[in-house]
Design a protein around this motif. Structure first.
Motif, mmCIF file in Angstrom:
data_model
loop_
_atom_site.group_PDB
_atom_site.id
_atom_site.type_symbol
_atom_site.label_atom_id
_atom_site.label_comp_id
_atom_site.label_asym_id
_atom_site.label_seq_id
_atom_site.Cartn_x
_atom_site.Cartn_y
_atom_site.Cartn_z
ATOM 1 N N ASP A 1 8.413 -0.091 1.998
ATOM 2 C CA ASP A 1 7.482 0.689 2.804
ATOM 3 C C ASP A 1 6.925 1.882 2.018
ATOM 4 N N GLY B 1 0.806 -0.528 4.071
ATOM 5 C CA GLY B 1 1.539 -0.148 2.868
ATOM 6 C C GLY B 1 2.914 -0.770 2.781
ATOM 7 N N ARG B 2 3.077 -1.906 3.418
ATOM 8 C CA ARG B 2 4.376 -2.585 3.432
ATOM 9 C C ARG B 2 4.319 -3.915 2.691
ATOM 10 N N ILE B 3 5.415 -4.226 2.014
ATOM 11 C CA ILE B 3 5.661 -5.570 1.482
ATOM 12 C C ILE B 3 6.951 -6.074 2.118
ATOM 13 N N LEU C 1 3.946 2.174 0.518
ATOM 14 C CA LEU C 1 3.118 1.852 -0.640
ATOM 15 C C LEU C 1 1.655 2.132 -0.317
ATOM 16 N N SER D 1 5.112 -11.638 3.062
ATOM 17 C CA SER D 1 4.151 -11.351 1.995
ATOM 18 C C SER D 1 4.113 -12.485 0.977
ATOM 19 N N ALA E 1 0.503 -5.168 -1.122
ATOM 20 C CA ALA E 1 0.934 -4.483 0.107
ATOM 21 C C ALA E 1 -0.076 -4.731 1.227
#
Length: 417
Positions: A25, A69-71, A27, A76, A65
């Motif tokens: 988180d 802003g999450r991977i 990113l 993903s 991301a």
């Protein structure tokens, strides 16, 4: 990025056989990052034991991301790297050792490491620079599990148990032609972490034991079961046996002689007693003995083997007296194998075992068989990297086969012990 990057590993358990999801988180939205994973002090059951645990295993992927802003590897898509696409355990399963340098292995049981845990290091890389990292521990053997080394006469053992347990089912674990105890130990540790008492048995290749896999007395199972039966943690009426490869051959053979084994799991089995081995050469003797006499066995013929594997000719007929008379065993039995086993025809063996099981008299015990299509002879612990099959099968299928076969194993013991 205004907030500190947060790296989490979400999992139902800290056990090494349990899947996990890597979540990153804070990113920059829509930006592409490299996620690098390193495994330190990692013991992999699917490679030769002498590869050692000092080797670092690594994998990496490029991922974008999302808008927040999450991977999340569960959702993903890997754009490039060790794998492509969406795969929660893709980084772990596609890990590879940095080098393949072999180590000298200790010959004394007490000097063999337990390899009970390993470290996962997750790094986020941008333009070649690590901008965030976090590490996590995964366990084969939970910290609450104790162990003890034991002398079994013509075998040796390492037992794993929860000290506060009482009247629990127990499992004897015997591995294959690698010998020693490391691979059996790896499986026994996980059994113990799932609530069983588990005894890993080494029957050749260590100090005080037979040097080679030849003329091993199947009676080694008797003192193993007797030892477990006397432990306060064990219900003496609920003792099972797990074997894989040559260990499955041993398990099936022993089960026909010793009726105190309530439940057997045979992974990649042979339905016949095969010739023993001196290193990687035929021993010109049986693998097993009973009461000092060699059990009838099938000799190894290199020409027949090559014709079977390369020319795809059906295997030659087996000598009848070498067949394991599994119909004499009245307990529960699970057989797991591969449709295209590169060592021997485990699928064909399971078919023959199934036919003989039908000859059993007065038995209502369970028999289950399952054949897998995306793997070979090495069918072990869920999720563990398996470099051997990357060129032959889609890795996603091999991963799923490892998960299913391991779940089948754990569930079978839970239901039948």
């Amino acid at each position: 990025m205004s907030k500190k990057i947060e790296i989490r590993l979400n999992s139902e358990s800290v056990l090494a056989d349990c899947a996990y999801n890597i979540i990153v988180d804070n990113l920059d939205p829509h930006k592409i990052y490299e996620i690098k994973q390193e495994l330190k002090n990692y013991y992999c059951i699917n490679v030769p034991t002498n590869l050692g645990t000092n080797n670092i295993w690594e994998s990496k992927i490029s991922v974008q991301a999302d808008e927040s802003g999450r991977i999340s590897l569960k959702d993903s898509c890997a754009i490039d790297g060790s794998y492509k696409g969406i795969a929660q355990m893709g980084l772990f399963y596609n890990s590879q050792p940095k080098n393949t340098k072999k180590i000298k292995l200790p010959q004394n049981l007490k000097s063999i490491a337990k390899n009970d845990k390993f470290q996962i290091v997750i790094s986020i890389v941008e333009h070649g620079k690590v901008i965030a990292a976090n590490s996590f521990l995964r366990y084969y053997q939970l910290p609450t599990i104790a162990s003890k080394d034991i002398d079994l006469g013509e075998a040796c053992g390492r037992v794993f148990f929860e000290k506060r347990q009482s009247q629990k089912p127990a499992i004897i674990v015997v591995s294959g032609s690698d010998g020693r105890i490391e691979k059996a130990q790896n499986i026994a540790q996980l059994f113990a972490s799932h609530g069983f008492v588990a005894l890993a048995v080494g029957y050749f290749g260590l100090t005080g034991l037979s040097r080679n896999l030849e003329k091993i007395p199947i009676e080694i199972i008797e003192p193993s079961a007797s030892y477990l039966a006397l432990l306060p943690q064990v219900d003496e009426k609920r003792i099972g046996l797990y074997g894989r490869s040559k260990g499955a051959e041993l398990a099936l053979t022993a089960a026909t002689y010793f009726q105190n084994i309530k439940c057997v799991v045979a992974n990649s089995p042979s339905n016949i007693v095969l010739e023993g081995m001196c290193g990687w050469k035929p021993s010109h003797s049986s693998s097993w003995t009973y009461q000092g006499k060699e059990l009838p066995f099938k000799k190894f013929h290199i020409v027949q083997y090559l014709l079977t594997k390369i020319a795809k000719r059906p295997p030659s007929n087996n000598p009848k007296n070498a067949e394991i008379r599994i119909e004499k065993y009245n307990g529960a039995l699970l057989c797991l194998g591969a449709q295209e086993d590169e060592i021997w025809d485990s699928a064909g063996s399971i078919e023959k075992i199934s036919a003989r099981i039908k000859l059993r008299k007065q038995s209502d015990k369970t028999f289950t068989a399952k054949i897998y299509k995306n793997c070979g002879h090495i069918l072990t612990v869920a999720n563990q990297p398996n470099i051997r099959y990357k060129k032959h099968y889609a890795w996603e299928g091999s991963l799923q086969d490892s998960i299913d076969s391991w779940e089948q194993t754990i569930n079978f013991f839970q239901q039948n012990l």
